[in-house]
Design an enzyme around this catalytic site. Structure first.
Site, mmCIF file in Angstrom:
data_model
loop_
_atom_site.group_PDB
_atom_site.id
_atom_site.type_symbol
_atom_site.label_atom_id
_atom_site.label_comp_id
_atom_site.label_asym_id
_atom_site.label_seq_id
_atom_site.Cartn_x
_atom_site.Cartn_y
_atom_site.Cartn_z
ATOM 1 N N ASP A 14 0.870 -1.163 0.000
ATOM 2 C CA ASP A 14 0.000 0.000 0.000
ATOM 3 C C ASP A 14 0.920 1.229 0.000
ATOM 4 O OD1 ASP A 14 -2.464 1.522 0.389
ATOM 5 O OD2 ASP A 14 -1.743 1.828 2.437
ATOM 6 N N ASP A 16 -0.137 5.194 0.958
ATOM 7 C CA ASP A 16 -0.370 6.150 2.039
ATOM 8 C C ASP A 16 -0.393 5.439 3.383
ATOM 9 O OD1 ASP A 16 -1.016 8.718 0.525
ATOM 10 O OD2 ASP A 16 -2.457 7.348 -0.366
ATOM 11 N N ASP A 176 -1.505 -0.922 5.919
ATOM 12 C CA ASP A 176 -1.701 -0.318 7.238
ATOM 13 C C ASP A 176 -3.141 -0.321 7.702
ATOM 14 O OD1 ASP A 176 -2.426 1.575 5.245
ATOM 15 O OD2 ASP A 176 -2.229 3.202 6.694
#
Length: 231
Positions: A14, A16, A176
């Site tokens: 991922d 961001d 995250d």
């Protein structure tokens, strides 16, 4: 008899809150579009965990936190203003998380292929990675609009793995948020969660196979999951 080379293992990240701490620039853009409606700046600590679902969802989450409901057309206009401002200020305060570059070096030295699978628009993801000189690190970079569906649908991750010439059986997702965990589960790949990103669910409750607190721990996590997959 001709032997077929086994595909390189792949780690798909991922963006961001996983590779890069993008909150400073994303939340500056959010403050800008909210100010047009005389809405005060968002609380940074609270708003960090609203990041991860794209510009429109970030705006919707921020409005909801203030008890504000706006028509869809106004939210669409705010989203366009957000994207325009953000694209011009994409790496003012955004930086890779500590230890990332060294972690990527170690994985590449072991022959692991690297990719990005994000819900950021692809052109914004590329702008950011270009600005941070990270683009050459990744075999494939895909975003929310690269394919007809975005995470947590498995299509983006499956397609990213395929585009990199890798195999689902030797791939790992690193993210995250619950979106990344659900994407990995739907795809059938193990997932490493980072504890320093953006999530409304506590990192330890995301249901990832492994949780790391610093990129110094990534190589060991990847080794463990690849070994388990080969067992």
């Amino acid at each position: 008899m001709t032997l077929t080379a086994q595909p390189r293992p792949l780690v798909a990240f991922d963006l961001d809150g996983t590779l890069v701490d993008t909150a400073p620039d994303l939340l500056d853009a959010l403050d800008l579009v909210l100010s047009a409606h005389r809405i005060p700046p968002v609380d940074r600590a609270e708003a960090r965990n609203m990041i991860g679902g794209g510009a429109r969802l970030l705006i919707v989450r921020a409005l909801k936190s203030e008890g504000i409901d706006l028509p869809d057309e106004e939210i669409a206009a705010m989203t366009q203003r957000f994207i325009a401002h953000y694209a011009e200020n994409i790496a003012v305060g955004s930086r890779p998380f500590p230890g990332l570059l060294e972690a990527l070096d170690r994985l590449e030295a072991k022959g692991v292929a690297l990719a990005v699978c994000t819900n950021k628009l692809e052109h914004l993801a590329r702008l950011l990675l270009d600005a941070l000189e990270l683009t050459p690190r990744f075999a494939v970079i895909t975003g929310a609009d690269t394919y007809p569906r975005s995470k947590p649908d498995p299509l983006p991750l499956i397609s990213t793995i395929s585009a990199a010439g890798a195999d689902v059986a030797r791939s790992i997702m690193v993210g995250d948020s619950i979106t990344d965990v659900l994407t990995a589960r739907a795809t059938g790949v193990p997932v490493v969660a980072v504890s320093f990103g953006y999530t409304e669910t506590p990192p330890g409750e995301l249901g990832a196979d492994l949780l790391i607190h610093h990129f110094d721990q990534l190589e060991e996590a990847v080794d463990a999951l690849l070994a388990k997959a080969s067992a």
